[in-house]
Design an enzyme around this catalytic site. Structure first.
Site, short mmCIF file in Angstrom:
data_model
loop_
_atom_site.label_atom_id
_atom_site.label_comp_id
_atom_site.label_asym_id
_atom_site.label_seq_id
_atom_site.Cartn_x
_atom_site.Cartn_y
_atom_site.Cartn_z
CG HIS A 56 36.63 43.65 41.50
ND1 HIS A 56 37.51 44.59 41.04
CD2 HIS A 56 36.56 43.97 42.70
CE1 HIS A 56 37.91 45.53 42.09
NE2 HIS A 56 37.21 44.78 43.23
CB ALA A 78 33.42 32.39 39.90
CG PHE A 79 38.89 35.14 42.02
CD1 PHE A 79 39.47 35.74 40.92
CD2 PHE A 79 39.85 34.96 43.03
CE1 PHE A 79 40.81 36.12 40.64
CE2 PHE A 79 41.39 35.35 42.94
CZ PHE A 79 41.80 35.86 41.60
CD GLU A 80 37.75 32.92 46.14
OE1 GLU A 80 36.56 32.76 45.61
OE2 GLU A 80 38.13 33.80 46.31
N GLY A 91 27.04 42.42 40.40
CA GLY A 91 27.45 42.15 41.63
C GLY A 91 28.69 42.83 42.07
CG PHE A 124 32.97 26.78 31.87
CD1 PHE A 124 33.98 27.08 32.88
CD2 PHE A 124 31.94 27.63 31.44
CE1 PHE A 124 34.01 28.60 33.12
CE2 PHE A 124 32.16 28.91 31.95
CZ PHE A 124 33.05 29.43 32.84
NE ARG A 147 21.42 32.50 29.60
CZ ARG A 147 22.39 33.52 29.15
NH1 ARG A 147 23.59 33.63 29.33
NH2 ARG A 147 21.77 34.42 28.35
CB VAL A 172 30.34 35.60 37.38
CG1 VAL A 172 30.84 36.82 37.50
CG2 VAL A 172 31.16 34.35 37.81
CB ILE A 173 25.03 37.85 38.41
CG1 ILE A 173 24.58 36.55 38.69
CG2 ILE A 173 23.84 38.78 37.99
CD1 ILE A 173 23.10 36.23 39.64
N1 INI Z 1 31.80 35.49 42.90
C1 INI Z 1 30.98 34.66 42.20
O1 INI Z 1 30.94 33.45 42.12
N2 INI Z 1 29.75 35.37 41.46
C2 INI Z 1 29.91 36.69 41.44
O2 INI Z 1 29.02 37.24 40.79
C3 INI Z 1 30.75 37.32 42.18
N3 INI Z 1 30.45 38.84 42.00
O3 INI Z 1 29.63 39.49 41.38
O4 INI Z 1 31.65 39.54 42.68
C4 INI Z 1 31.90 36.76 42.78
N4 INI Z 1 32.61 37.39 43.45
C5 INI Z 1 33.36 36.88 44.35
C6 INI Z 1 34.72 36.05 44.13
O5 INI Z 1 34.42 35.22 43.23
C7 INI Z 1 35.98 35.96 45.02
O6 INI Z 1 35.06 34.92 46.05
C8 INI Z 1 36.08 37.13 45.98
O7 INI Z 1 36.56 38.32 44.98
C9 INI Z 1 37.26 37.01 47.15
O8 INI Z 1 38.37 36.37 46.45
#
Ligand code: INI
Length: 157
Positions: free
Chosen positions: A91, A59-61, A88, A116, A130, A84-85
């Site tokens: 962060h 999700a971050f990317e 996990g 979104f 969901r 995003v759970i």
């Molecule tokens: N990315 C997700 O899409 N969902 C998550 O729950 C998650 N957790 O929990 O860490 C997650 N982390 C990875 C993040 O999106 C990046 O890919 C990673 O930090 C590398 O930049």
């Protein structure tokens, strides 16, 4: 009310080109969002040649990938899908926040609808609920939003 000119989107045209930007994390959930979104586009008349999928690590990317897709200028809407759970990663809040904020920024910067469809949930159970079980499917909702926005923006001009 009936005399007031109202502009609104509909779901009947099947028009538009759509790219789904999909995070790989929690794929057991996200693949159901993707299936639901594609099925919704197809059932509303979108030809599969007008649908593409781009995979992001997580999700971050997703926002940066959305930005690159938007910059190509060849789609009418992006549908961002991920999960995003909580639990996990420590962060969690950061990943969820950056994803949400980044997607909104790209949408405004390019004047492009980005639906979104990123689940942000406390547990795997909530994510399952969901993604096609008792609380609906966020991928379907996101695809409907994208269809409506493409139609609406087409009418606003
Ligand atoms: N990315 C997700 O899409 N969902 C998550 O729950 C998650 N957790 O929990 O860490 C997650 N982390 C990875 C993040 O999106 C990046 O890919 C990673 O930090 C590398 O930049």
């Amino acid at each position: 009310m009936t005399d007031i000119r109202t502009i609104e989107g509909d779901f009947t045209s099947g028009k538009g080109k759509y790219t789904l930007v999909v995070g790989r994390w929690n794929s057991f959930v996200v693949e159901h969002l993707l299936e639901g979104a594609i099925d919704t586009l197809r059932r509303h008349g979108v030809d599969q040649k007008h649908i593409s999928v781009v995979r992001a690590p997580g999700a971050f990317e997703i926002p940066l990938v959305c930005k690159k897709v938007a910059a190509r200028g060849d789609v009418d809407a992006i549908i961002a899908l991920g999960a995003v759970i909580r639990g996990g990663t420590p962060h969690f809040e950061h990943v969820a926040g950056e994803c949400t904020k980044g997607i909104a920024q790209v949408s405004m910067e390019y004047g492009l609808p980005i639906a979104f469809g990123v689940l942000t949930v406390d547990s795997i159970e909530q994510a399952v609920e969901r993604s096609g079980t008792k609380a609906g499917n966020k991928g379907v909702e996101a695809a409907l939003s994208a269809l409506e926005m493409v139609s609406l923006l087409g009418k606003i001009g």
